[in-house]
Design an enzyme around this catalytic site. Structure first.
Site, PDB file in Angstrom:
ATOM      1  N   PRO A   1     -75.776  17.658 -37.885  1.00  0.00           N
ATOM      2  CA  PRO A   1     -74.819  16.856 -38.493  1.00  0.00           C
ATOM      3  C   PRO A   1     -73.257  17.544 -38.391  1.00  0.00           C
ATOM      4  CG  PRO A   1     -76.180  17.558 -40.159  1.00  0.00           C
ATOM      5  CD  PRO A   1     -76.798  18.055 -38.797  1.00  0.00           C
ATOM      6  N   GLY A   2     -72.362  16.762 -38.144  1.00  0.00           N
ATOM      7  CA  GLY A   2     -70.908  17.123 -38.373  1.00  0.00           C
ATOM      8  C   GLY A   2     -70.218  16.223 -39.057  1.00  0.00           C
TER       9      GLY A   2
ATOM     10  N   CYS B   1     -42.572  12.459 -30.586  1.00  0.00           N
ATOM     11  CA  CYS B   1     -41.771  11.511 -29.623  1.00  0.00           C
ATOM     12  C   CYS B   1     -43.156  11.174 -28.386  1.00  0.00           C
ATOM     13  CB  CYS B   1     -41.032  12.429 -28.962  1.00  0.00           C
ATOM     14  SG  CYS B   1     -39.631  12.704 -30.246  1.00  0.00           S
TER      15      CYS B   1
ATOM     16  N   TYR C   1     -62.986  16.223 -37.486  1.00  0.00           N
ATOM     17  CA  TYR C   1     -62.274  16.032 -36.164  1.00  0.00           C
ATOM     18  C   TYR C   1     -60.680  15.679 -36.656  1.00  0.00           C
ATOM     19  CZ  TYR C   1     -66.932  16.107 -34.696  1.00  0.00           C
ATOM     20  OH  TYR C   1     -68.310  16.251 -34.459  1.00  0.00           O
TER      21      TYR C   1
HETATM   22  C1  LIG Z   1     -70.308  17.573 -31.514  1.00  0.00           C
HETATM   23  C2  LIG Z   1     -71.682  18.089 -31.535  1.00  0.00           C
HETATM   24  C3  LIG Z   1     -72.287  17.804 -32.909  1.00  0.00           C
HETATM   25  C4  LIG Z   1     -71.843  16.898 -33.999  1.00  0.00           C
HETATM   26  O1  LIG Z   1     -71.774  15.649 -33.772  1.00  0.00           O
HETATM   27  P1  LIG Z   1     -71.382  14.660 -34.875  1.00  0.00           P
HETATM   28  O2  LIG Z   1     -71.232  13.444 -34.288  1.00  0.00           O
HETATM   29  O3  LIG Z   1     -70.006  15.073 -35.657  1.00  0.00           O
HETATM   30  O4  LIG Z   1     -72.559  14.585 -35.788  1.00  0.00           O
HETATM   31  C5  LIG Z   1     -73.743  18.356 -32.858  1.00  0.00           C
HETATM   32  N1  LIG Z   1     -74.252  19.030 -31.620  1.00  0.00           N
HETATM   33  C6  LIG Z   1     -73.515  19.232 -30.478  1.00  0.00           C
HETATM   34  C7  LIG Z   1     -74.219  19.966 -29.513  1.00  0.00           C
HETATM   35  C8  LIG Z   1     -72.291  18.749 -30.543  1.00  0.00           C
HETATM   36  O5  LIG Z   1     -71.456  18.860 -29.281  1.00  0.00           O
END
Ligand SMILES: *Cc1c(COP(=O)(O)O)cnc(C)c1O
Length: 416
Positions: free
Chosen positions: A274-275, A342, A370
């Protein structure tokens, strides 16, 4: 409970008013709540008992202090570059807790990853497999690998953030997965440990994850029949968050659904990456209104943050809620909230109704993922500072850039 709440008529982050943050650090400025990061992480950790595991996707927000907070929570880390490996180590993370994803890993990155001893590689092509094997053989070490396969499911998300369809660049096509695993068994200095996929980002339903898991399990079964044994399935990241009125499943609910399907596979651990779900709603971008402007057809609220600070609205038409930090004092305008860059595409929000006047402080919400990581110096704008708040303490975890930072590495040529 959100760590961003109104108190005495002013929006706060934890125990500090965002006005106090702006007075101290000026605008534009990214502000993160430590407690929010910890809580969002805990939801994953609690739902994933050993041997299951989550790896925070560093690309969502790679500030060292954010990584440090997560390392202190025992997080694993999913990285997509050598630079992200260096950040995790600098922040106090362990190399063995790192999984390395990414479509075009360079020789130097692979060598560095093996030198520091990362946990494993998520391999995205047969050619990369050969490169990793050759480098590991040279270095006389063993590289642990998972293959990232493309399960070809529709994540029903924005086309730029859908990654699991057969026509995009990510992963190994499912039809070639078994043959590629077989190659891996004969290449030297590789140890096969898992199978990996990542179908997209900002998913608001569990079903596409379950569809992908089904395909991953079919692959695992087929591999087992060929005596190739997988120890974990990595279902990637992608769980969505609420920016406006999306209703993604709760973390526990989404993980339970996956674990339930995995009950028939007690020898297989579930990995997640998770990110966004960890950091998006742990941060805001503070910005001040410079001018109100009307061109006869349309109103504009011109603010001091632009697309170079927060690219998501311009890049993906992403929606971020934008609120007045001290609501209800100014007259309401309906118009676009735009930055100083711009470009016509430089907006933070379009057709918004907001009570704001020149000098007011606005918070662009859900900006922790992000956000800063995609910022640039376009228009020679120094990038904003990042501030981490914990209770009533605030820490400048990245200073506002100066012009010396902006032109670092540039030189003039001899005159004439
Ligand atoms: C971007 C990415 C994530 C995280 O995605 P989220 O939508 O931010 O949870 C996890 N694994 C891989 C391989 C990614 O490229």
């Amino acid at each position: 409970m959100s760590e961003f709440q109104e108190l005495n008529g002013v929006l706060h982050v934890e125990d500090i008013s965002l006005e106090a943050i702006a007075d101290r650090y000026q605008t534009p400025c990214y502000v993160y709540s430590k407690q929010a990061v910890v809580n969002h992480w805990q939801a994953f950790a609690d739902a994933l008992p050993q041997p299951h595991r989550a790896f925070y996707a560093v690309k969502a927000n790679s500030n060292l202090a954010v990584l440090q907070v997560l390392a202190e929570q025992g997080a694993g880390f999913d990285v997509v570059s050598g630079g992200e490996i260096a950040r995790v180590l600098r922040a106090g993370g362990q190399a063995t807790d790192i999984v390395f994803s990414g479509v075009a890993k360079s020789e130097a990155e692979i060598r560095y990853a093996l030198e520091v001893g990362i946990g494993q590689f998520n391999v995205e092509s047969a050619a990369e497999l050969q490169r990793i094997s050759a480098i590991a053989a040279q270095m006389q070490c063993v590289a642990r690998i998972s293959l990232r396969v493309n399960p070809d499911v529709d994540a029903k998300t924005h086309p730029y953030i859908a990654t699991g369809l057969e026509d995009n660049k990510f992963g190994i096509p499912m039809a070639e997965a078994v043959a590629t695993y077989q190659q891996a068994t004969v290449l030297p200095n590789l140890e096969i440990v898992g199978a990996d996929c990542h179908i997209g980002s900002q998913l608001t339903e569990t079903q596409p994850f379950l569809d992908a898991l089904e395909r991953m399990l079919a692959l695992v079964d087929e591999l087992a029949s060929l005596d190739i044994h997988i120890r974990h399935i990595d279902m990637g990241g992608g769980l969505g968050v609420t920016y406006q009125n999306e209703q993604p499943p709760a973390v526990a609910e989404y993980i339970q659904a996956l674990l339930q399907r995995l009950q028939a596979y007690p020898h297989i651990a579930l990995f997640l990456e998770p990110g966004r779900a960890i950091v998006a709603n742990a941060g805001v971008l503070l910005t001040r209104v410079e001018y109100l402007k009307s061109n006869g057809f349309k109103h504009f609220v011109m603010v001091d943050a632009g697309m170079n600070d927060l690219l998501r609205p311009s890049l993906y038409q992403a929606h971020h809620e934008i609120v007045n930090v001290r609501p209800g004092t100014a007259p309401t305008v309906t118009g676009d909230i735009v930055g100083p860059v711009c470009e016509t595409g430089d907006f933070l929000g379009q057709q918004r109704e907001i009570a704001a006047q020149a000098g007011d402080l606005l918070a662009v919400k859900s900006a922790g993922a992000y956000g800063f990581v995609m910022s640039s110096n376009y228009n020679s704008r120094p990038r904003p500072p990042e501030v981490l708040v914990s209770g009533s303490d605030s820490y400048l975890v990245r200073a506002r850039e100066t012009m010396d930072d902006v032109w670092r590495g540039e030189t003039l040529v001899p005159k004439g």
